[in-house]
Design a protein around this motif. Structure first.
Motif, short mmCIF file in Angstrom:
data_model
loop_
_atom_site.label_atom_id
_atom_site.label_comp_id
_atom_site.label_asym_id
_atom_site.label_seq_id
_atom_site.Cartn_x
_atom_site.Cartn_y
_atom_site.Cartn_z
N ARG A 231 0.83 -1.21 0.00
CA ARG A 231 0.00 0.00 0.00
C ARG A 231 0.86 1.26 0.00
NH1 ARG A 231 -3.48 -1.63 5.17
NH2 ARG A 231 -1.41 -2.52 5.65
N LEU A 232 1.92 1.26 0.78
CA LEU A 232 2.79 2.43 0.83
C LEU A 232 3.67 2.51 -0.42
CD1 LEU A 232 3.83 2.62 4.58
CD2 LEU A 232 2.29 4.11 3.32
N SER A 233 4.08 1.37 -0.93
CA SER A 233 4.87 1.39 -2.17
C SER A 233 4.06 2.02 -3.30
CB SER A 233 5.27 -0.04 -2.53
OG SER A 233 5.97 -0.07 -3.76
N GLN A 234 2.80 1.64 -3.42
CA GLN A 234 1.97 2.18 -4.49
C GLN A 234 1.64 3.66 -4.24
OE1 GLN A 234 -1.31 -0.62 -4.30
NE2 GLN A 234 -0.39 -1.96 -5.86
N ALA A 235 1.40 4.02 -2.97
CA ALA A 235 1.01 5.40 -2.65
C ALA A 235 2.15 6.39 -2.82
CB ALA A 235 0.47 5.46 -1.23
N VAL B 276 13.42 13.26 -10.18
CA VAL B 276 13.34 14.65 -9.73
C VAL B 276 13.22 15.62 -10.89
CG1 VAL B 276 14.60 14.17 -7.60
CG2 VAL B 276 15.88 14.84 -9.65
N SER B 277 13.51 15.17 -12.09
CA SER B 277 13.37 16.04 -13.26
C SER B 277 11.94 16.12 -13.77
CB SER B 277 14.29 15.55 -14.39
OG SER B 277 13.97 14.21 -14.74
N HIS B 278 11.02 15.40 -13.13
CA HIS B 278 9.62 15.38 -13.55
C HIS B 278 8.76 16.13 -12.55
CE1 HIS B 278 10.36 11.35 -15.89
NE2 HIS B 278 10.96 12.40 -16.42
N PRO B 279 8.55 17.45 -12.72
CA PRO B 279 7.73 18.19 -11.77
C PRO B 279 6.27 17.76 -11.85
CG PRO B 279 8.26 19.56 -13.68
CD PRO B 279 9.05 18.29 -13.83
N LEU B 280 5.58 17.86 -10.71
CA LEU B 280 4.18 17.47 -10.65
C LEU B 280 3.28 18.69 -10.80
CD1 LEU B 280 4.23 14.99 -7.61
CD2 LEU B 280 4.50 14.47 -10.04
N GLU B 281 2.15 18.50 -11.48
CA GLU B 281 1.15 19.55 -11.55
C GLU B 281 0.51 19.70 -10.16
OE1 GLU B 281 -1.67 19.14 -14.67
OE2 GLU B 281 -0.21 18.24 -16.04
N PRO B 282 -0.01 20.89 -9.85
CA PRO B 282 -0.58 21.12 -8.51
C PRO B 282 -1.63 20.10 -8.10
CG PRO B 282 -0.29 23.20 -9.63
CD PRO B 282 0.02 22.13 -10.64
N LEU B 283 -2.60 19.79 -9.00
CA LEU B 283 -3.64 18.83 -8.66
C LEU B 283 -3.07 17.42 -8.50
CD1 LEU B 283 -6.70 19.90 -10.85
CD2 LEU B 283 -6.45 20.05 -8.37
N GLU B 284 -2.07 17.09 -9.32
CA GLU B 284 -1.43 15.79 -9.23
C GLU B 284 -0.73 15.64 -7.88
OE1 GLU B 284 1.65 13.07 -11.93
OE2 GLU B 284 1.70 15.27 -12.05
N LEU B 285 -0.05 16.72 -7.45
CA LEU B 285 0.62 16.69 -6.16
C LEU B 285 -0.39 16.55 -5.02
CD1 LEU B 285 3.14 17.02 -4.38
CD2 LEU B 285 2.82 19.51 -4.56
N GLY B 286 -1.48 17.30 -5.08
CA GLY B 286 -2.49 17.23 -4.04
C GLY B 286 -3.10 15.84 -3.93
N ASP B 287 -3.40 15.22 -5.07
CA ASP B 287 -3.95 13.86 -5.05
C ASP B 287 -2.96 12.87 -4.47
OD1 ASP B 287 -6.30 14.74 -6.18
OD2 ASP B 287 -5.86 14.02 -8.20
N ALA B 288 -1.69 13.02 -4.83
CA ALA B 288 -0.66 12.10 -4.35
C ALA B 288 -0.48 12.22 -2.84
CB ALA B 288 0.66 12.36 -5.07
N LEU B 289 -0.51 13.45 -2.32
CA LEU B 289 -0.36 13.65 -0.89
C LEU B 289 -1.55 13.08 -0.12
CD1 LEU B 289 1.06 17.29 -0.87
CD2 LEU B 289 2.28 15.21 -0.16
#
Length: 273
Positions: free
Chosen positions: A120-124, A132-145
């Protein structure tokens, strides 16, 4: 050995473009990586190659490729290679307040041992631990967190905070520290700003944000100090502009927090130290 002829270290650190409340790195170390230190954030990562060893909560831990590391805020730890081949890893540092936004005032999740193979933590963590060269979009970051916060709570068995804990006062204290990090803040000020007595406030702040109010204030100063250093400001001026008594005071706090002095940190991250 003559220092001029000493072999050059192959160690390196690459930093991701910072996002609000989240900082990411990818790094390689051959031997000793960090001395004893502690963050006021979660440190969540994955070993990519080699054996990553660290002392944590009275025992030596070993993370292998594919393992997920979850270090709780304010827990002292160090870091070194477990074999002569060195180790490579990715890590994200997440402010507890971001997880609290998803958990709504529950006690912060704690993963026993600091290293886990729980799927579960590996997938999350997959999204947050991209290159690190792949920045996340704001909504993508929020969903991931949000996904990671709930995975941490599920794996750790986190339960709702006790009814006497005052989440709203802890939030007011955090906001006050953000507004006044450049100067000394007294306990009386925090009591007045939150309507909570100092002992209850300190206890609740640690429950919801993983560290003490003073430690949280110090970390805001150090975050500003790192930004100034990367812009080329000399260390004496950095200390004067971030509320520390002097450069040596800042250096001591920096080393306790990041496991290395400011000059080495600058060299490792491509600064001018």
């Amino acid at each position: 050995m003559n220092r001029r002829n000493a072999p050059k270290s192959a160690d390196w650190v690459h930093r991701a473009a910072p996002a609000e409340g989240v900082e990411g790195i990818e790094a390689f170390f051959e031997g000793k990586a960090y001395g004893w230190h502690r963050h006021d954030t979660y440190a969540i990562g994955r070993t990519l190659a080699g054996v990553q060893s660290f002392n944590y909560r009275r025992d030596m831990r070993h993370s292998l490729p594919g393992h997920t590391m979850v270090l709780h805020p304010d827990e002292p730890h160090d870091g070194q290679a477990g074999t002569g081949e060195g180790f490579r890893y990715r890590m994200v540092y997440v402010e507890p307040a971001l997880f609290q936004a998803a958990l709504g005032g529950r006690a912060l999740p704690f993963i026993e041992g600091g290293v886990t193979t729980d799927l579960r933590l590996s997938q999350a963590t997959e999204t947050l631990l991209q290159q690190v060269s792949h920045p996340l979009e704001p909504l993508e970051l929020g969903d991931a967190l949000s996904e990671l916060a709930h995975a941490l709570a599920a794996v750790s068995g986190t339960v709702p905070a006790r009814t006497s804990a005052d989440y709203a006062s802890a939030v007011r204290a955090r906001d006050y520290l953000h507004a006044h990090w450049q100067r000394i803040v007294t306990l009386e000020e925090l009591e007045a700003a939150t309507g909570r007595d100092r002992w209850s406030l300190s206890r609740d702040f640690r429950m919801f944000y993983g560290t003490s109010p003073y430690r949280y204030l110090t970390m805001r100063r150090l975050a500003a100090a790192r930004s100034m250093m990367l812009r080329g400001m000399n260390l004496t001026d950095v200390a004067a502009n971030t509320g520390f008594a002097d450069q040596s005071h800042m250096t001591r706090q920096f080393t306790r927090t990041y496991g290395m002095p400011p000059a080495r940190w600058l060299r490792m991250t491509g600064g001018r130290g």
